[in-house]
Enzyme design. Structure first.
Site, PDB file in Angstrom:
ATOM      1  CB  SER A 235     -16.617 -20.928  16.110  1.00 33.56           C
ATOM      2  OG  SER A 235     -17.527 -19.883  16.323  1.00 33.56           O
ATOM      3  CG  HIS A 263     -12.991 -22.370  17.536  1.00 34.22           C
ATOM      4  ND1 HIS A 263     -13.750 -23.442  17.955  1.00 34.22           N
ATOM      5  CD2 HIS A 263     -13.607 -21.263  18.028  1.00 34.22           C
ATOM      6  CE1 HIS A 263     -14.791 -23.011  18.639  1.00 34.22           C
ATOM      7  NE2 HIS A 263     -14.729 -21.691  18.699  1.00 34.22           N
ATOM      8  CE  LYS A 294     -14.079 -22.550  22.192  1.00 33.78           C
ATOM      9  NZ  LYS A 294     -15.383 -22.696  22.836  1.00 33.78           N
TER      10      LYS A 294
END
Ligand code: PLP
Length: 448
Positions: A235, A263, A294
């Protein structure tokens, strides 16, 4: 005394006012904490929180006309806004363009995701008041676990309150002192903590360094089982783990591969399955942990997906699963709908990829160095910590919300401003961001 009473009255004190614990130990604790907090401020690593008054999205309104955005509370008062913060107040009324959420696909405020949450809330209630194995498993939890397993093409899945919990719970449940875990040195804090909790033999290899991983794998041959653990996408740098090479080494040295896909899930790879799909190793990665907080709707929650006996074991042994409340139905509803949308079409992920490409190529043409490759995490590398901080503040003055990172979050001399692209940014948003970077970069000497 009358002064204290008057101040309390002015602050609306009385029955609901905070009570300070009395006693020497409490006073000593307070002094110690205040000194520690001062040290954090002194080190320049204080993290302040901007208060958002709107939904998460590409455009935000900040709370309280912006005061919550820029004043730091000290002793119950707001500090005086800096000149930069004052100009932020002016831009607040028009809203700011947000480039620092992990809302990669823009699903956090997607109308169908919100509707699904409301329906789940109405049908299944606010929450379970229970852990899963006592009285906390509803049909929607089982459905979501099935859906996650199908999405990743794995045998089964298990839900957690967060991916932090999934990472905290897996290593201890799976590995014993007879086993070994080999971890990339830049893995997420939750992997590091999860590994700390287990009794396996621990090896840390240099970031994405395959020679070092091979050396550590050779050393770890003496153990019963070897597990290589890596973030799929990192990240801070937006770089992607060399999973093909990791899987080849794992095969050569008889190891298992674990990836954290926080991610990557939902947008990397031709169908958004993640890093393993992107790099063509879906059948070589044994265990995936990821987040629902996310790209998959952004509410909260995490999971592990992989072989059925592993998931069965986690339900029996994984402490954050066993001893923490079930995911609330509204949260389950959000994630479930997000997965439906992604399984129907990859148009949203493609739109995000096109915007990422637009930002990266325009910024590079403007003279900036962007770390990583093709990932919506786009770190604008600046080197100097002060430069990153003043540029981020000046970007905010121009209505662009980005965050500067410097040591100790990233290595010394590698300060940067991290920009995160979302499918719901318009081309205009991206272009405004690039224009603001160019102006601010010239003003502060980051560009000629
Ligand atoms: N793993 C990685 C790589 C992350 O970036 C994060 C969140 O920042 C987590 C795990 C934790 O995820 P969650 O927010 O679901 O606890």
């Amino acid at each position: 005394m009358w002064r204290v009473a008057a101040v309390r009255a002015l602050r609306g004190g009385g029955a609901g006012a905070p009570r300070a614990a009395s006693g020497a130990a409490a006073a000593q604790l307070r002094r110690r904490l205040e000194s520690e907090l001062e040290d954090i401020r002194g080190a320049g690593t204080w993290k302040s929180e901007r208060v958002i008054a709107s939904r998460q999205g590409p455009h935000l309104q900040l709370a309280g006309g912006g005061a919550g955005a820029c004043g730091e509370r000290r002793g119950g008062r707001l500090s005086v806004p800096s000149p930069g913060a004052m100009s932020l107040l002016l831009s607040v009324s028009a809203g700011i363009i947000n480039f620092c959420a992990n809302n990669y696909l823009g699903l956090s405020s997607h109308p169908e995701v919100i509707r699904a949450a409301v329906e789940a809330l109405e049908k299944f209630g606010a929450g379970l008041s229970s852990v899963r194995f006592i009285c906390g498993t509803q049909s929607i939890h089982k459905d979501l676990e099935d859906k996650i397993a199908r999405f990743h093409q794995r045998e089964d899945a298990i839900l957690y309150a967060s991916c932090f919990d999934a990472n905290a719970g897996i290593f201890e449940a799976l590995l014993t002192p007879e086993d070994a875990v080999l971890s990339d040195e830049l893995n997420h804090a939750s992997i590091i903590d999860g590994i700390r909790l287990c009794k396996a033999n621990k090896y840390r290899y240099k970031h994405m360094d395959m020679q070092d991983l091979e050396a550590k794998l050779k050393e770890a041959q003496k153990h019963r089982l070897r597990l290589v653990a890596t973030d799929g996408a990192f990240s801070m740098d937006g770089d992607i783990a060399p999973l093909r090479e990791i899987c080849q080494l794992a095969q050569k040295y008889d190891a298992l591969v674990f990836i954290d896909e926080c991610h990557a899930t939902g947008f990397l790879g031709p169908n958004g399955r993640g890093t393993d799909e992107l790099l063509g190793v879906m059948d070589k990665v044994t265990i995936i942990n990821s987040t629902l907080g996310k790209a998959l709707g952004g509410a909260a929650g995490g999971y592990t997906t992989g072989p059925k006996p592993l998931i069965d074991l986690l339900r029996q042994r994984s402490r954050p699963y066993l001893f923490s409340n079930s995911l609330p139905p509204a949260v389950v509803g959000c994630a479930s709908k997000a997965l439906d949308l992604l399984m129907e079409s990859n148009a949203i992920a493609q739109s995000m990829a096109a915007k990422t490409q637009r930002f990266r190529s325009k910024m590079t043409a403007a003279g900036f160095t962007i770390s990583g490759k093709d990932h919506p995490i786009c770190p604008v590398m600046l080197g100097d910590a002060r430069l990153a901080s003043v540029m981020a503040e000046d970007m905010l003055n121009r209505g662009i919300y980005v965050i500067g990172f410097s040591y100790p979050v990233v290595p010394k001399g590698k300060a940067r401003i991290r920009v995160q692209i979302s499918a719901v940014h318009s081309d205009e948003d991206i272009d405004r961001c690039v224009e603001a970077f160019t102006e601010v970069g010239r003003k502060h000497g980051a560009l000629p």
